[in-house]
Design a protein around this motif. Sequence first.
Motif, PDB file in Angstrom:
ATOM      1  N   PRO A 129       0.819  -1.218   0.000  1.00  0.00           N
ATOM      2  CA  PRO A 129       0.000   0.000   0.000  1.00  0.00           C
ATOM      3  C   PRO A 129       0.855   1.271   0.000  1.00  0.00           C
ATOM      4  O   PRO A 129       1.911   1.314   0.632  1.00  0.00           O
ATOM      5  CB  PRO A 129      -0.812  -0.118   1.298  1.00  0.00           C
ATOM      6  CG  PRO A 129      -0.880  -1.568   1.576  1.00  0.00           C
ATOM      7  CD  PRO A 129       0.438  -2.131   1.100  1.00  0.00           C
ATOM      8  N   GLU A 154       0.567   4.131   1.391  1.00  0.00           N
ATOM      9  CA  GLU A 154       0.824   4.767   2.686  1.00  0.00           C
ATOM     10  C   GLU A 154       2.051   4.159   3.355  1.00  0.00           C
ATOM     11  O   GLU A 154       2.884   4.875   3.924  1.00  0.00           O
ATOM     12  CB  GLU A 154      -0.409   4.627   3.599  1.00  0.00           C
ATOM     13  CG  GLU A 154      -0.462   5.604   4.759  1.00  0.00           C
ATOM     14  CD  GLU A 154       0.258   5.143   6.005  1.00  0.00           C
ATOM     15  OE1 GLU A 154       0.416   5.952   6.910  1.00  0.00           O
ATOM     16  OE2 GLU A 154       0.680   3.955   6.085  1.00  0.00           O
ATOM     17  N   ALA A 155       2.167   2.842   3.250  1.00  0.00           N
ATOM     18  CA  ALA A 155       3.302   2.161   3.878  1.00  0.00           C
ATOM     19  C   ALA A 155       4.614   2.593   3.227  1.00  0.00           C
ATOM     20  O   ALA A 155       5.633   2.745   3.912  1.00  0.00           O
ATOM     21  CB  ALA A 155       3.126   0.643   3.768  1.00  0.00           C
ATOM     22  N   MET A 210       5.199   5.537   1.730  1.00  0.00           N
ATOM     23  CA  MET A 210       5.466   6.924   2.120  1.00  0.00           C
ATOM     24  C   MET A 210       5.979   7.000   3.559  1.00  0.00           C
ATOM     25  O   MET A 210       6.910   7.752   3.856  1.00  0.00           O
ATOM     26  CB  MET A 210       4.193   7.755   1.990  1.00  0.00           C
ATOM     27  CG  MET A 210       4.006   8.372   0.639  1.00  0.00           C
ATOM     28  SD  MET A 210       5.382   9.487   0.233  1.00  0.00           S
ATOM     29  CE  MET A 210       4.825  10.130  -1.318  1.00  0.00           C
ATOM     30  N   ARG A 211       5.380   6.219   4.429  1.00  0.00           N
ATOM     31  CA  ARG A 211       5.822   6.249   5.824  1.00  0.00           C
ATOM     32  C   ARG A 211       7.269   5.772   5.923  1.00  0.00           C
ATOM     33  O   ARG A 211       8.092   6.374   6.612  1.00  0.00           O
ATOM     34  CB  ARG A 211       4.887   5.391   6.683  1.00  0.00           C
ATOM     35  CG  ARG A 211       5.261   5.405   8.139  1.00  0.00           C
ATOM     36  CD  ARG A 211       4.147   4.956   9.055  1.00  0.00           C
ATOM     37  NE  ARG A 211       4.667   4.905  10.416  1.00  0.00           N
ATOM     38  CZ  ARG A 211       3.948   4.988  11.509  1.00  0.00           C
ATOM     39  NH1 ARG A 211       2.647   5.114  11.413  1.00  0.00           N
ATOM     40  NH2 ARG A 211       4.490   4.923  12.700  1.00  0.00           N
ATOM     41  N   ARG A 254       4.116  -6.720  10.571  1.00  0.00           N
ATOM     42  CA  ARG A 254       3.446  -5.745   9.700  1.00  0.00           C
ATOM     43  C   ARG A 254       3.795  -6.003   8.229  1.00  0.00           C
ATOM     44  O   ARG A 254       2.937  -5.843   7.349  1.00  0.00           O
ATOM     45  CB  ARG A 254       3.856  -4.327  10.115  1.00  0.00           C
ATOM     46  CG  ARG A 254       3.129  -3.223   9.359  1.00  0.00           C
ATOM     47  CD  ARG A 254       1.629  -3.271   9.588  1.00  0.00           C
ATOM     48  NE  ARG A 254       0.899  -2.232   8.848  1.00  0.00           N
ATOM     49  CZ  ARG A 254      -0.387  -2.298   8.552  1.00  0.00           C
ATOM     50  NH1 ARG A 254      -1.121  -3.349   8.931  1.00  0.00           N
ATOM     51  NH2 ARG A 254      -0.978  -1.329   7.896  1.00  0.00           N
ATOM     52  N   ILE A 310       0.785  -6.534   5.346  1.00  0.00           N
ATOM     53  CA  ILE A 310       0.547  -5.739   4.142  1.00  0.00           C
ATOM     54  C   ILE A 310       1.093  -6.405   2.886  1.00  0.00           C
ATOM     55  O   ILE A 310       1.016  -5.837   1.803  1.00  0.00           O
ATOM     56  CB  ILE A 310       1.126  -4.306   4.260  1.00  0.00           C
ATOM     57  CG1 ILE A 310       2.636  -4.346   4.458  1.00  0.00           C
ATOM     58  CG2 ILE A 310       0.433  -3.526   5.363  1.00  0.00           C
ATOM     59  CD1 ILE A 310       3.279  -2.977   4.346  1.00  0.00           C
ATOM     60  N   ILE A 330       1.140  10.160   5.008  1.00  0.00           N
ATOM     61  CA  ILE A 330       1.068   9.147   6.063  1.00  0.00           C
ATOM     62  C   ILE A 330      -0.296   9.305   6.712  1.00  0.00           C
ATOM     63  O   ILE A 330      -0.795  10.425   6.854  1.00  0.00           O
ATOM     64  CB  ILE A 330       2.193   9.357   7.101  1.00  0.00           C
ATOM     65  CG1 ILE A 330       3.566   9.159   6.434  1.00  0.00           C
ATOM     66  CG2 ILE A 330       2.027   8.439   8.304  1.00  0.00           C
ATOM     67  CD1 ILE A 330       4.758   9.513   7.320  1.00  0.00           C
ATOM     68  N   CYS A 331      -0.917   8.183   7.087  1.00  0.00           N
ATOM     69  CA  CYS A 331      -2.245   8.268   7.699  1.00  0.00           C
ATOM     70  C   CYS A 331      -2.324   7.325   8.893  1.00  0.00           C
ATOM     71  O   CYS A 331      -2.023   6.136   8.774  1.00  0.00           O
ATOM     72  CB  CYS A 331      -3.311   7.925   6.658  1.00  0.00           C
ATOM     73  SG  CYS A 331      -4.982   8.238   7.226  1.00  0.00           S
ATOM     74  N   TYR A 360      -6.494  -0.658   8.925  1.00  0.00           N
ATOM     75  CA  TYR A 360      -5.110  -1.046   9.225  1.00  0.00           C
ATOM     76  C   TYR A 360      -4.726  -2.296   8.432  1.00  0.00           C
ATOM     77  O   TYR A 360      -3.662  -2.366   7.829  1.00  0.00           O
ATOM     78  CB  TYR A 360      -4.987  -1.296  10.727  1.00  0.00           C
ATOM     79  CG  TYR A 360      -3.616  -1.720  11.187  1.00  0.00           C
ATOM     80  CD1 TYR A 360      -2.573  -0.807  11.252  1.00  0.00           C
ATOM     81  CD2 TYR A 360      -3.364  -3.040  11.561  1.00  0.00           C
ATOM     82  CE1 TYR A 360      -1.308  -1.193  11.680  1.00  0.00           C
ATOM     83  CE2 TYR A 360      -2.093  -3.437  11.985  1.00  0.00           C
ATOM     84  CZ  TYR A 360      -1.074  -2.507  12.041  1.00  0.00           C
ATOM     85  OH  TYR A 360       0.175  -2.897  12.464  1.00  0.00           O
ATOM     86  N   GLY A 397      -4.010  -1.535   4.858  1.00  0.00           N
ATOM     87  CA  GLY A 397      -2.925  -0.576   4.632  1.00  0.00           C
ATOM     88  C   GLY A 397      -3.385   0.836   4.318  1.00  0.00           C
ATOM     89  O   GLY A 397      -2.598   1.646   3.841  1.00  0.00           O
ATOM     90  N   LEU A 398      -4.652   1.150   4.590  1.00  0.00           N
ATOM     91  CA  LEU A 398      -5.093   2.541   4.434  1.00  0.00           C
ATOM     92  C   LEU A 398      -4.418   3.416   5.491  1.00  0.00           C
ATOM     93  O   LEU A 398      -4.041   4.546   5.235  1.00  0.00           O
ATOM     94  CB  LEU A 398      -6.618   2.629   4.546  1.00  0.00           C
ATOM     95  CG  LEU A 398      -7.239   4.019   4.398  1.00  0.00           C
ATOM     96  CD1 LEU A 398      -6.926   4.625   3.034  1.00  0.00           C
ATOM     97  CD2 LEU A 398      -8.755   3.960   4.607  1.00  0.00           C
ATOM     98  N   VAL A 399      -4.285   2.868   6.690  1.00  0.00           N
ATOM     99  CA  VAL A 399      -3.560   3.537   7.764  1.00  0.00           C
ATOM    100  C   VAL A 399      -2.437   2.621   8.240  1.00  0.00           C
ATOM    101  O   VAL A 399      -2.508   1.397   8.067  1.00  0.00           O
ATOM    102  CB  VAL A 399      -4.480   3.891   8.970  1.00  0.00           C
ATOM    103  CG1 VAL A 399      -5.643   4.755   8.516  1.00  0.00           C
ATOM    104  CG2 VAL A 399      -4.982   2.630   9.680  1.00  0.00           C
ATOM    105  N   SER A 400      -1.412   3.211   8.832  1.00  0.00           N
ATOM    106  CA  SER A 400      -0.292   2.385   9.290  1.00  0.00           C
ATOM    107  C   SER A 400      -0.265   2.215  10.803  1.00  0.00           C
ATOM    108  O   SER A 400       0.588   1.511  11.323  1.00  0.00           O
ATOM    109  CB  SER A 400       1.035   2.984   8.823  1.00  0.00           C
ATOM    110  OG  SER A 400       1.113   4.346   9.200  1.00  0.00           O
ATOM    111  N   GLN A 401      -1.203   2.843  11.492  1.00  0.00           N
ATOM    112  CA  GLN A 401      -1.188   2.767  12.959  1.00  0.00           C
ATOM    113  C   GLN A 401      -2.577   3.113  13.483  1.00  0.00           C
ATOM    114  O   GLN A 401      -3.219   4.040  12.970  1.00  0.00           O
ATOM    115  CB  GLN A 401      -0.164   3.770  13.493  1.00  0.00           C
ATOM    116  CG  GLN A 401       0.413   3.429  14.835  1.00  0.00           C
ATOM    117  CD  GLN A 401       1.581   4.342  15.200  1.00  0.00           C
ATOM    118  OE1 GLN A 401       2.097   5.087  14.349  1.00  0.00           O
ATOM    119  NE2 GLN A 401       1.993   4.296  16.445  1.00  0.00           N
TER     120      GLN A 401
END
Lengths: 271, 273
Positions: A156, A158-159, A161-162, A176, A180, B121-122, B175, B178-182
């Motif tokens: 994903p 977001e992963a 970018m983080r 994790r 994912i 990041i979300c 989560y 993978g829309l959010v990481s935490q």
Amino acid sequence: MELSTLQYEKRDGAAIITLNRPERHNAINGAMSRELPRVWDDVKRDPAVVVAIVTGAGPRALCTGMDVADIASGTAQVGEAAERGSMQSIRLTALQTGCFKPVITAVNGMVCGGGLHFVADSDIVICSENATFFDTHVNVGLLGVYEPIGLTRRIPFEAVMRLSLAGSGDRMDAKRALDIGLVSEVTPQDGLLPRALELAREIMRNSPAALVATKRAIWESLNLSLDAALEHGWSAIEQHAGHPDIQEGARAFAEKRAPSWQGVSLEDTSR
Amino acid sequence: MSYDTLILERTGHVAVLTLNRPERMNAFDSAMRAELPLAWQEISDDPEIRVVVLTGAGERAFCAGMDLREVAAREAPRDASGAAPRVQITSMDCNVGKPVICAVNGVCAGGGLAFVADSDICICSENASFTDARTRAGQISIHGTLRLARRIPIEALLRLVLLASAERLTAARAYDIGLVSQVVAPDRLRDTAIELALAVARNSPSAVHYTRQAIWESLNHGLDRALELGWDAITGYSRSHPDVQEGARAFVEKREPHWAPPPKPGSKPGDDS
């Protein structure tokens, strides 16, 4: 083959490439950057090799990227002199050296920065419970771009970018990575290479020519929009249509015996 | 500058932008739609701000999308050609090149999803949920939706837009996909987001700026072409940018690096040598 930074061995049809600078967390120095293309060339040319496994020496790291000590001292010289500074100087992985044989990466600890090339360019990735994934580029003022772009096609957004923006303090753990889909299995540390070899043995039961053509079409599809990718896929099927493995596969299935596959040609294996 | 519908605060190099209409679940009305571009401009223009945390006021909602009460009360606005004006609410809509961390503190619905879609990041609180009732309100679901199609499995997205208010993505499911990481407790959300933002803000502002730009840009291209463009960004930047040497030296000397100021809005790698 004379190698100072890698261990290279073949077990049946599996080539095992071990990044071997454990005292530097298997970081890539100039020598390793020049030895890897030679090893991949051998994987490509040896008709007995069907699948490759990439892993790191020692219990701590797969690879922590380019050796920062080299960068700081100004002695970092990645790749061959003629190519230096060009994208072609980065020839660490099978895809970067135009080899389409299947690759399993067994992540045995930390992997970060340029080490993420091995993950981004793999077909199958498994890791040990202590594995961690992070990207240190922006910590040291570099762009974390090349490896993450590959990762945007695997996990994903977001992963990615983080990973790229948060830097070394924010590490993705094995659980994790499994969640994912960055890896497909997590094993105990001592079970990692045995499991990679088991997967390699399963892959080796399949037609080497079909594996290469399938892998190639899937990777190439990532260059195209969906409709164009489907067209491209059909042309791959048509090109493969007369291959002797198709008849052999069907016969072996009907006769309930192991098939006897043709070797895969160098032309088919390389880009 | 102060705003009626927003709160903009600063903590070090981090700005916290809060959607502040909790009595309307932070839905954006015409006032908020007018203020958001101003706030993003202020953030973009302030060189001290390196990272943005975006969140919602109150405990119930992050943003409920377009304020339907206002939509119901009057004719939809049209420009001279008869088209509806484009909604410009996110950092991407307003061409802000700074990283945005979305901290989803409750319901995120409809057009509110655009904030999530356009974030880098979300993270979210345990009570967060994601839903898109737009098709049930007679609207097409496009804003935010198309970038979400690049962020989550397509099934999850189509389910969200087709089932509309009958579908609600929980924090746990967000989560998983993978829309959010935490996911954190509601009372930990803001601090967690700020900690994450401070971690991003410690890195080279230029490297963060161009990394973010190049990864987003890569989504416009096939993989091989995207890698070529990524390589061009790396070489354009590395050839001349002082942070490359400074980063390596600080690492070796085990000290904090002194980074160059962040690039001006719209800069391309190699511009600031």
